[in-house]
Design a protein around this motif. Structure first.
Motif, PDB file in Angstrom:
ATOM      1  N   GLY A  96       0.836  -1.190   0.000  1.00  0.00           N
ATOM      2  CA  GLY A  96       0.000   0.000   0.000  1.00  0.00           C
ATOM      3  C   GLY A  96       0.874   1.243   0.000  1.00  0.00           C
ATOM      4  O   GLY A  96       2.073   1.180   0.288  1.00  0.00           O
ATOM      5  N   TYR A  97       0.263   2.370  -0.322  1.00  0.00           N
ATOM      6  CA  TYR A  97       0.994   3.634  -0.317  1.00  0.00           C
ATOM      7  C   TYR A  97       0.172   4.680   0.430  1.00  0.00           C
ATOM      8  O   TYR A  97      -1.048   4.584   0.542  1.00  0.00           O
ATOM      9  N   GLY A  98       0.879   5.678   0.954  1.00  0.00           N
ATOM     10  CA  GLY A  98       0.231   6.748   1.689  1.00  0.00           C
ATOM     11  C   GLY A  98       0.975   8.054   1.501  1.00  0.00           C
ATOM     12  O   GLY A  98       2.185   8.064   1.238  1.00  0.00           O
ATOM     13  N   GLU A  99       0.239   9.164   1.642  1.00  0.00           N
ATOM     14  CA  GLU A  99       0.805  10.501   1.494  1.00  0.00           C
ATOM     15  C   GLU A  99       0.659  11.254   2.814  1.00  0.00           C
ATOM     16  O   GLU A  99      -0.337  11.083   3.531  1.00  0.00           O
ATOM     17  N   GLY A 100       1.655  12.078   3.127  1.00  0.00           N
ATOM     18  CA  GLY A 100       1.624  12.863   4.354  1.00  0.00           C
ATOM     19  C   GLY A 100       2.236  14.227   4.155  1.00  0.00           C
ATOM     20  O   GLY A 100       3.162  14.393   3.354  1.00  0.00           O
ATOM     21  N   LYS A 101       1.699  15.214   4.883  1.00  0.00           N
ATOM     22  CA  LYS A 101       2.185  16.582   4.798  1.00  0.00           C
ATOM     23  C   LYS A 101       2.331  17.138   6.198  1.00  0.00           C
ATOM     24  O   LYS A 101       1.454  16.966   7.044  1.00  0.00           O
ATOM     25  N   ASP A 102       3.457  17.826   6.443  1.00  0.00           N
ATOM     26  CA  ASP A 102       3.675  18.448   7.741  1.00  0.00           C
ATOM     27  C   ASP A 102       4.808  19.446   7.613  1.00  0.00           C
ATOM     28  O   ASP A 102       5.504  19.490   6.600  1.00  0.00           O
ATOM     29  N   GLU A 103       4.979  20.235   8.672  1.00  0.00           N
ATOM     30  CA  GLU A 103       6.061  21.212   8.657  1.00  0.00           C
ATOM     31  C   GLU A 103       7.421  20.543   8.763  1.00  0.00           C
ATOM     32  O   GLU A 103       8.412  21.081   8.290  1.00  0.00           O
ATOM     33  N   GLU A 104       7.490  19.380   9.412  1.00  0.00           N
ATOM     34  CA  GLU A 104       8.750  18.661   9.584  1.00  0.00           C
ATOM     35  C   GLU A 104       8.746  17.404   8.715  1.00  0.00           C
ATOM     36  O   GLU A 104       7.707  16.751   8.542  1.00  0.00           O
ATOM     37  N   THR A 105       9.921  17.057   8.218  1.00  0.00           N
ATOM     38  CA  THR A 105      10.032  15.900   7.335  1.00  0.00           C
ATOM     39  C   THR A 105       9.702  14.600   8.063  1.00  0.00           C
ATOM     40  O   THR A 105       8.993  13.746   7.530  1.00  0.00           O
ATOM     41  N   ALA A 106      10.210  14.446   9.285  1.00  0.00           N
ATOM     42  CA  ALA A 106       9.990  13.202  10.023  1.00  0.00           C
ATOM     43  C   ALA A 106       8.511  12.969  10.282  1.00  0.00           C
ATOM     44  O   ALA A 106       8.007  11.843  10.143  1.00  0.00           O
ATOM     45  N   ARG A 107       7.790  14.004  10.656  1.00  0.00           N
ATOM     46  CA  ARG A 107       6.363  13.852  10.936  1.00  0.00           C
ATOM     47  C   ARG A 107       5.581  13.607   9.650  1.00  0.00           C
ATOM     48  O   ARG A 107       4.595  12.862   9.646  1.00  0.00           O
ATOM     49  N   ALA A 108       6.004  14.201   8.538  1.00  0.00           N
ATOM     50  CA  ALA A 108       5.340  13.935   7.261  1.00  0.00           C
ATOM     51  C   ALA A 108       5.529  12.480   6.841  1.00  0.00           C
ATOM     52  O   ALA A 108       4.594  11.835   6.350  1.00  0.00           O
ATOM     53  N   VAL A 109       6.738  11.953   7.046  1.00  0.00           N
ATOM     54  CA  VAL A 109       7.004  10.554   6.703  1.00  0.00           C
ATOM     55  C   VAL A 109       6.197   9.620   7.595  1.00  0.00           C
ATOM     56  O   VAL A 109       5.664   8.599   7.144  1.00  0.00           O
ATOM     57  N   ARG A 110       6.077   9.966   8.882  1.00  0.00           N
ATOM     58  CA  ARG A 110       5.298   9.121   9.794  1.00  0.00           C
ATOM     59  C   ARG A 110       3.821   9.122   9.398  1.00  0.00           C
ATOM     60  O   ARG A 110       3.165   8.072   9.421  1.00  0.00           O
TER      61      ARG A 110
END
Length: 255
Positions: free
Chosen positions: A127-141
């Motif tokens: 499966g795949y998922g997309e994430g957005k956040d101000e920090e890279t680590a939190r976007a990846v999580r």
């Protein structure tokens, strides 16, 4: 009368303890809390053994974060039947797209980080998922947890390739998938190669036409492999034949 120039204030520079005075050299055989990270071996006096292989972690920070992630935010009820949170820790995780984006508002540009992560167990589930956040680590999580919640089971012929050739179009991206014999390998776009590794497809070739936007290529691959394959049971039902006849005619199965 000449005017005097205003005094220029010298900015205060934060210095490392032990390197305050000009020309001072730090003793590299000693452990320093700011300069050294993760020391492995010291002697009785607390000095670092210079024979230590390396002080930095053996894996890049992003790969280490993906590998050691607990994934406790995922609800087991949303997973395919038979999977638990313990199984998720053994999944392959690939952060294929990480980029900086900005949203233009009345207050100006608001920057953020975008991540697209693909996960899979190498045995037909991915499966795949997309994430957005101000920090890279939190976007990846965020992207990893969403990928865990969007797991899909993929059908494979002989647990190694696809059942037939597939031509699929997703927006401006066109992809041709070709079934290949044993030992052929994955000869395709590097994004498709990573996805096939997570799914468990070992023999396939693919060609991308038109737009090679990474996000479109990844989404087109999942859509084609998950929805565009015709299974032998479906072919037999549509043609009014037996499953054995379809296996013999289309896939060369022995009688």
């Amino acid at each position: 009368m000449a005017r005097q120039r205003p005094a220029v204030k010298t900015p205060t520079i934060a210095r490392v303890p032990g390197l305050d005075t000009p020309g001072a050299l730090h003793n590299l055989s000693e452990i320093h809390p700011l300069l050294d990270h993760y020391p492995r071996k010291t002697d009785q006096d607390g000095h670092l053994d210079l024979n230590t292989p390396k002080l930095w972690p053996s894996n890049p920070p992003l790969d280490e974060m993906l590998r050691s992630q607990a994934d406790d935010d995922v609800d087991e009820a949303s997973l395919p039947h038979g999977l638990t949170k313990e199984d998720l820790r053994k999944f392959l995780k690939r952060a294929l797209v990480i980029k900086r984006t900005s949203n233009m508002t009345t207050a100006g540009k608001v920057p953020s980080m975008y991540a697209l992560v693909v996960v899979g167990n190498g045995d037909g589930i991915a499966g795949y998922g997309e994430g957005k956040d101000e920090e890279t680590a939190r976007a990846v999580r965020k992207a990893t947890n969403r990928a865990m919640s969007n797991l899909t089971a993929f059908d494979r012929y002989d647990d190694r390739t696809i059942f037939h050739d597939i031509d699929h179009k997703f927006h401006a991206t066109k992809i041709q998938f070709r079934s290949r014999p044993p030992g052929f390998g994955n000869r395709c776009n590097h994004y498709i190669h990573e996805i096939c590794s997570c799914i468990g497809i070992m023999d396939i070739s693919a060609k991308v036409w038109g737009s090679r936007n990474p996000m479109n290529v990844i989404k087109a691959t999942f859509e084609a492999l998950g929805q565009k394959q015709k299974l032998p049971a479906d072919i037999a039902r549509g043609r009014g034949k037996r499953m054995v006849d379809v296996q013999h005619i289309y896939y060369g199965a022995s009688e």
